[in-house]
Design a protein around this motif. Structure first.
Motif, PDB file in Angstrom:
ATOM      1  N   GLU A   1      68.145 -62.089 -76.962  1.00 44.07           N
ATOM      2  CA  GLU A   1      68.194 -61.628 -75.583  1.00 44.07           C
ATOM      3  C   GLU A   1      69.611 -61.670 -75.017  1.00 44.07           C
ATOM      4  OE1 GLU A   1      65.334 -64.302 -73.917  1.00 44.07           O
ATOM      5  OE2 GLU A   1      66.783 -65.933 -73.655  1.00 44.07           O
ATOM      6  N   ILE A   2      69.817 -60.858 -73.964  1.00 44.70           N
ATOM      7  CA  ILE A   2      71.096 -60.804 -73.279  1.00 44.70           C
ATOM      8  C   ILE A   2      70.896 -60.120 -71.933  1.00 44.70           C
ATOM      9  CG2 ILE A   2      71.755 -58.565 -74.233  1.00 44.70           C
ATOM     10  CD1 ILE A   2      74.653 -59.502 -74.351  1.00 44.70           C
ATOM     11  N   GLU A   3      71.706 -60.485 -70.933  1.00 48.79           N
ATOM     12  CA  GLU A   3      71.769 -59.729 -69.682  1.00 48.79           C
ATOM     13  C   GLU A   3      73.084 -58.948 -69.690  1.00 48.79           C
ATOM     14  OE1 GLU A   3      71.140 -61.611 -65.985  1.00 48.79           O
ATOM     15  OE2 GLU A   3      69.120 -62.328 -66.487  1.00 48.79           O
ATOM     16  N   LEU A   4      72.986 -57.648 -69.411  1.00 53.36           N
ATOM     17  CA  LEU A   4      74.157 -56.803 -69.573  1.00 53.36           C
ATOM     18  C   LEU A   4      74.115 -55.636 -68.586  1.00 53.36           C
ATOM     19  CD1 LEU A   4      76.646 -56.587 -71.484  1.00 53.36           C
ATOM     20  CD2 LEU A   4      75.273 -55.035 -72.889  1.00 53.36           C
ATOM     21  N   VAL A   5      75.283 -55.302 -68.062  1.00 49.61           N
ATOM     22  CA  VAL A   5      75.397 -54.123 -67.199  1.00 49.61           C
ATOM     23  C   VAL A   5      75.525 -52.883 -68.093  1.00 49.61           C
ATOM     24  CG1 VAL A   5      76.788 -52.939 -65.459  1.00 49.61           C
ATOM     25  CG2 VAL A   5      76.485 -55.428 -65.335  1.00 49.61           C
ATOM     26  N   LEU A   6      74.655 -51.911 -67.876  1.00 49.73           N
ATOM     27  CA  LEU A   6      74.682 -50.683 -68.668  1.00 49.73           C
ATOM     28  C   LEU A   6      75.070 -49.502 -67.793  1.00 49.73           C
ATOM     29  CD1 LEU A   6      71.461 -51.077 -70.869  1.00 49.73           C
ATOM     30  CD2 LEU A   6      73.821 -51.752 -71.405  1.00 49.73           C
ATOM     31  N   ASN A   7      75.722 -48.527 -68.412  1.00 49.41           N
ATOM     32  CA  ASN A   7      76.220 -47.357 -67.705  1.00 49.41           C
ATOM     33  C   ASN A   7      75.230 -46.196 -67.782  1.00 49.41           C
ATOM     34  OD1 ASN A   7      78.678 -48.794 -67.379  1.00 49.41           O
ATOM     35  ND2 ASN A   7      79.317 -48.110 -69.429  1.00 49.41           N
ATOM     36  N   ALA A   8      75.080 -45.471 -66.708  1.00 50.14           N
ATOM     37  CA  ALA A   8      74.206 -44.296 -66.684  1.00 50.14           C
ATOM     38  C   ALA A   8      74.716 -43.247 -67.669  1.00 50.14           C
ATOM     39  CB  ALA A   8      74.142 -43.717 -65.282  1.00 50.14           C
ATOM     40  N   GLY A   9      73.784 -42.618 -68.388  1.00 49.64           N
ATOM     41  CA  GLY A   9      74.145 -41.568 -69.340  1.00 49.64           C
ATOM     42  C   GLY A   9      74.680 -42.079 -70.648  1.00 49.64           C
ATOM     43  N   GLY A  10      74.804 -43.389 -70.778  1.00 54.14           N
ATOM     44  CA  GLY A  10      75.323 -43.958 -72.019  1.00 54.14           C
ATOM     45  C   GLY A  10      74.230 -44.213 -73.042  1.00 54.14           C
ATOM     46  N   GLU A  11      74.660 -44.687 -74.201  1.00 57.75           N
ATOM     47  CA  GLU A  11      73.733 -44.996 -75.292  1.00 57.75           C
ATOM     48  C   GLU A  11      74.086 -46.361 -75.877  1.00 57.75           C
ATOM     49  OE1 GLU A  11      72.785 -40.540 -77.060  1.00 57.75           O
ATOM     50  OE2 GLU A  11      74.517 -41.645 -77.849  1.00 57.75           O
TER      51      GLU A  11
ATOM     52  N   ALA B   1      71.848 -46.570 -64.527  1.00 58.21           N
ATOM     53  CA  ALA B   1      72.870 -47.614 -64.401  1.00 58.21           C
ATOM     54  C   ALA B   1      72.266 -48.864 -63.781  1.00 58.21           C
ATOM     55  CB  ALA B   1      74.026 -47.103 -63.540  1.00 58.21           C
ATOM     56  N   GLY B   2      72.772 -50.042 -64.208  1.00 60.07           N
ATOM     57  CA  GLY B   2      72.287 -51.282 -63.632  1.00 60.07           C
ATOM     58  C   GLY B   2      72.389 -52.442 -64.596  1.00 60.07           C
ATOM     59  N   THR B   3      71.970 -53.602 -64.104  1.00 58.72           N
ATOM     60  CA  THR B   3      71.947 -54.805 -64.930  1.00 58.72           C
ATOM     61  C   THR B   3      70.579 -54.927 -65.593  1.00 58.72           C
ATOM     62  OG1 THR B   3      73.509 -55.917 -63.478  1.00 58.72           O
ATOM     63  CG2 THR B   3      72.203 -57.311 -64.944  1.00 58.72           C
ATOM     64  N   TYR B   4      70.598 -55.158 -66.873  1.00 59.23           N
ATOM     65  CA  TYR B   4      69.353 -55.200 -67.649  1.00 59.23           C
ATOM     66  C   TYR B   4      69.216 -56.528 -68.398  1.00 59.23           C
ATOM     67  CZ  TYR B   4      68.654 -50.135 -67.120  1.00 59.23           C
ATOM     68  OH  TYR B   4      68.440 -48.871 -66.631  1.00 59.23           O
ATOM     69  N   LYS B   5      67.977 -56.990 -68.475  1.00 57.74           N
ATOM     70  CA  LYS B   5      67.658 -58.017 -69.458  1.00 57.74           C
ATOM     71  C   LYS B   5      67.197 -57.272 -70.703  1.00 57.74           C
ATOM     72  CE  LYS B   5      64.787 -61.971 -70.669  1.00 57.74           C
ATOM     73  NZ  LYS B   5      63.679 -62.889 -70.272  1.00 57.74           N
ATOM     74  N   ILE B   6      67.910 -57.470 -71.800  1.00 50.82           N
ATOM     75  CA  ILE B   6      67.633 -56.719 -73.032  1.00 50.82           C
ATOM     76  C   ILE B   6      67.153 -57.703 -74.091  1.00 50.82           C
ATOM     77  CG2 ILE B   6      68.599 -55.149 -74.742  1.00 50.82           C
ATOM     78  CD1 ILE B   6      70.840 -54.548 -72.717  1.00 50.82           C
ATOM     79  N   THR B   7      66.046 -57.369 -74.729  1.00 49.63           N
ATOM     80  CA  THR B   7      65.511 -58.229 -75.794  1.00 49.63           C
ATOM     81  C   THR B   7      65.269 -57.409 -77.055  1.00 49.63           C
ATOM     82  OG1 THR B   7      63.244 -57.897 -74.997  1.00 49.63           O
ATOM     83  CG2 THR B   7      64.408 -59.856 -74.221  1.00 49.63           C
ATOM     84  N   LEU B   8      65.457 -58.052 -78.187  1.00 49.91           N
ATOM     85  CA  LEU B   8      65.170 -57.471 -79.507  1.00 49.91           C
ATOM     86  C   LEU B   8      64.223 -58.419 -80.216  1.00 49.91           C
ATOM     87  CD1 LEU B   8      65.717 -55.349 -81.751  1.00 49.91           C
ATOM     88  CD2 LEU B   8      67.637 -56.807 -82.486  1.00 49.91           C
TER      89      LEU B   8
END
Length: 355
Positions: A289-299, A333-340
């Motif tokens: 897991e991680i919290e990360l700011v992601l950009n709109a339109g990105g991959e 766009a926004g801050t996400y909690k991302i889990t794998l």
């Protein structure tokens, strides 16, 4: 009237008794006199059965007719037995037929061989014969010697060890299990957190892990090889991609540390030497897991050890992580909690949860 009834009853009883005696006297005596003789296959025939060819016809067993001293229906049974069981005291049935031949499938031959107790994936010599049966009477052919290389694969392979207290049965839950690439295959894979000694333990057909009943695999004298009588394997604490093949008796453990990269992350793709955003393994939830700011339109993509040898994308951006799959599109766009989540063998998933 009573006397007349008694006379009829006596005559009827006499008739039944007479018929019964005559029937018994006239019945043919069923007795095996001539045994069948196997005409095919030849002594020394070799059969190598695998999950891929098990449904195929392997050979046609043929024999001469047996004689039971009369016109009777004979059932023929192809059997195998261990080499020291020349009397066929504990045979295993392969297939039956009411004719003088039968096309034997690899599946039936394999099932009989495993039930007989041959060692899987090792060519083993056994005795084969055909037995003729009529009622309680039977007579067998002279046996021949054939060799069978049978296979046996478990539906699941557990990884018990220090990391989970060496528990079998209910202690080997999904996060400690490896699955094969397909049903009947012997190549197992999964991600497991290890910490010191461990072994591999097969599940039975009811998906039960039991050290006292099921086959366990430890280390061989040869590196990367398994031995059913081997000592414990060992790995330093960490999260591993584990592969094991119970047919080839091989295994590998690859330490993995997962991170995120891509145009949707603050660091971008790693082409210009930028580093991945490292994720943290949560031992309670068994996910990265991680919290990360992601950009709109990105991959983005998930990858291990800052390289592309082990990476996950998604074919449909639907939460299913596919090995070497296409890039995952950032929804907004926004801050996400991302889990794998790699804890379910061969059913890997991810989540992007906007905060």
């Amino acid at each position: 009237m009573k006397n007349l009834s008694k006379i009829f009853l006596s005559l009827f009883t006499l008739a039944i008794t007479s018929c019964s005696v005559e029937d018994v006297q006239d019945r043919p005596i069923i007795e095996a006199t001539d045994a069948p003789v196997l005409t095919a296959p030849a002594t020394g025939a070799i059969y190598e059965i695998t999950p891929a060819n098990a449904t195929q016809l392997f050979d046609r067993f043929a024999w001469t007719a047996a004689s039971f001293g009369g016109d009777v229906v004979v059932t023929y049974q192809v059997e195998i037995a261990k080499l020291d069981d020349k009397a066929f005291a504990k045979p295993q049935l392969v297939q039956s037929s009411n004719t003088n031949n039968v096309a034997v499938t690899g599946e039936n031959l394999n099932k009989a061989a495993i039930a007989l107790g041959v060692t899987p994936f090792v060519s083993t010599s056994v005795l084969a014969r055909v037995k003729a049966v009529v009622g309680t009477q039977s007579i067998g052919s002279k046996p021949i010697e054939i060799a069978i290389k049978a296979f046996k694969t478990a539906p699941l392979l557990g990884v018990p060890g220090n990391h989970q207290g060496w528990k079998d049965k209910d202690g080997l839950t999904f996060e400690y299990q490896l699955k094969p690439s397909a049903k009947g295959n012997a190549d197992f894979e999964g991600y497991v957190y290890l910490d010191g000694d461990f072994k591999f333990l097969e599940a039975d057909d009811n998906l039960v892990f039991d050290f006292s009943k099921n086959t366990a695999y430890g280390k061989s004298a040869d590196a990367g090889k398994l031995d059913t009588k081997g000592a414990n394997l060992s790995a330093a604490a960490g999260y591993y991609l584990i592969k094991a093949d119970t047919q080839k008796l091989t295994y590998s453990t690859t330490l993995t540390k997962w991170g995120i990269t891509g145009s949707g992350t603050p660091n971008g793709w790693p082409d210009n030497g930028v580093v991945d955003h490292d994720m943290t393994y949560n031992p309670t939830t068994k996910v990265w897991e991680i919290e990360l700011v992601l950009n709109a339109g990105g991959e983005i993509k998930f990858r291990a050890n800052d390289g592309w040898d082990f990476n996950f994308g998604s074919n449909d951006n639907n939460g299913i992580a596919n090995f070497n799959g296409p890039n995952i599109k950032v929804p907004a766009a926004g801050t996400y909690k991302i889990t794998l989540d790699l804890s379910h063998s061969r059913a890997y998933t991810y989540k992007l949860e906007k905060k």
